[in-house]
Design an enzyme around this catalytic site. Structure first.
Site, PDB file in Angstrom:
ATOM      1  N   ASP A 235      -7.796   4.647  -3.338  1.00 26.04           N
ATOM      2  CA  ASP A 235      -6.909   3.652  -2.718  1.00 26.04           C
ATOM      3  C   ASP A 235      -6.559   2.590  -3.755  1.00 26.04           C
ATOM      4  O   ASP A 235      -7.367   1.730  -4.076  1.00 26.04           O
ATOM      5  CB  ASP A 235      -7.606   3.012  -1.516  1.00 26.04           C
ATOM      6  CG  ASP A 235      -6.699   2.088  -0.722  1.00 26.04           C
ATOM      7  OD1 ASP A 235      -5.556   1.850  -1.162  1.00 26.04           O
ATOM      8  OD2 ASP A 235      -7.132   1.591   0.328  1.00 26.04           O
TER       9      ASP A 235
ATOM     10  N   HIS B  26      -2.435   0.947   7.335  1.00 23.52           N
ATOM     11  CA  HIS B  26      -2.763   1.027   5.912  1.00 23.52           C
ATOM     12  C   HIS B  26      -2.765   2.482   5.456  1.00 23.52           C
ATOM     13  O   HIS B  26      -3.197   3.370   6.200  1.00 23.52           O
ATOM     14  CB  HIS B  26      -4.129   0.403   5.637  1.00 23.52           C
ATOM     15  CG  HIS B  26      -4.530   0.469   4.192  1.00 23.52           C
ATOM     16  ND1 HIS B  26      -3.799  -0.121   3.181  1.00 23.52           N
ATOM     17  CD2 HIS B  26      -5.584   1.094   3.587  1.00 23.52           C
ATOM     18  CE1 HIS B  26      -4.386   0.107   2.018  1.00 23.52           C
ATOM     19  NE2 HIS B  26      -5.464   0.858   2.240  1.00 23.52           N
TER      20      HIS B  26
ATOM     21  N   CYS C 202       0.799  -1.233   0.000  1.00 23.50           N
ATOM     22  CA  CYS C 202       0.000   0.000   0.000  1.00 23.50           C
ATOM     23  C   CYS C 202       0.826   1.275   0.000  1.00 23.50           C
ATOM     24  O   CYS C 202       0.492   2.229  -0.715  1.00 23.50           O
ATOM     25  CB  CYS C 202      -0.986  -0.001   1.158  1.00 23.50           C
ATOM     26  SG  CYS C 202      -0.258   0.126   2.817  1.00 23.50           S
TER      27      CYS C 202
END
Length: 281
Positions: A129, A112, A73
């Site tokens: 995202d 995250h 991420c």
């Protein structure tokens, strides 16, 4: 982390196959987001060697854009944030608690990275995202509004509020589970802005700590137009757009490398598939 060089949009767009408009508008945001998701795989090969991947912009370009590699991420969303800013969007870095399989919303730390994107002329920012390594990931950004269902390139998502003790609203991203017919929480976040040094800390922790799931086993995913492919350790799961799921065990490192190369678009470095061993200094 050097950020002085202009972002190479041409190279990035070649990598993701984007030939559309270069404007700071909702259509471009959705299109580039989906193109990134389908072009650059999610993988944890660096963390598997207990090496935190570099978040330096030049290193991100070298790995995710100019090589047959992906990332997790922090890499994906750091790269995507730079691309969006080059297009004229305003981007805020967020942290989130992944709650898939968790006992509760506050039972895990904020590890995250997600993005809040302001679009010129739009009344609400968007949650974007491109780095969530799960079947419940967003395929396209969604406006930050509670209780509205969104169809993003065939998946269904919604944002809801959850009670908590903090001063800011707690948002939860939920994905619709087609097989179960209900909604499943993916991660929870507030809109408090975080900065790049904050992610240096969590990136090091997630990429090197022996209890981090990303240092324990291989994890890779690739999104196609008609399927989602996940390799979790030696379990290969294919989820079709109609909801059909097939699974099989992968045997042997040679087969893993072949799958990574042919199905995920990942050229795995030598000795990259051994979990728990420290990487090079």
């Amino acid at each position: 982390m050097s950020d002085s060089k202009p972002f190479d949009l041409d190279a990035y767009f070649r990598r993701i196959g984007w030939e559309g408009e270069r404007r700071a508008d909702p259509a471009t945001l959705r299109g580039v987001h989906l193109a990134h998701m389908r072009a650059i795989p999610f993988e944890n090969l660096d963390a598997l060697r207990r090496t935190a991947p570099s978040l330096d912009p030049a290193d991100l370009m070298a790995k995710l854009v100019h090589s047959r590699r992906g990332g997790y991420c922090y890499e994906h969303n750091s790269l995507f944030a730079r691309a969006l800013r080059a297009l004229g969007f305003r981007v805020t870095l967020l942290t989130a608690r992944v709650v898939v399989g968790a006992d509760g919303i506050t039972s895990r730390p904020r590890t995250h990275m997600a993005l809040l994107v302001d679009v010129p002329g739009e009344p609400r920012p968007y949650l974007a995202d491109v780095g969530f390594g799960a079947i419940g990931a967003l395929l396209e950004p969604v406006p930050l509004v509670a209780g509205v269902e969104f169809d993003d390139a065939g998946r269904r998502h919604r944002l809801v509020h959850a009670p908590h003790d903090g001063p800011l609203d707690l948002w939860v991203l939920e994905a619709h589970d087609r097989q179960k017919g209900d909604w499943a929480a993916q991660y929870a976040f507030t809109v408090e802005p975080f900065e790049r040094p904050d992610f240096d800390v969590v990136n090091w922790y997630v990429g090197t700590h022996p209890r981090s799931p990303f240092t324990q086993r291989l994890y890779a995913q690739h999104l196609g137009a008609d399927r989602h492919l996940l390799l979790d350790g030696r379990l290969l799961t294919e989820t079709r757009t109609d909801g059909t799921v097939t699974e099989r065990e992968v045997t042997g490192e040679a087969e893993v490398r072949r799958l990574l190369d042919e199905e995920f678009g990942i050229s795995a470095p030598d000795h990259a598939l051994t979990a728990g061993a420290p990487g090079p200094p």
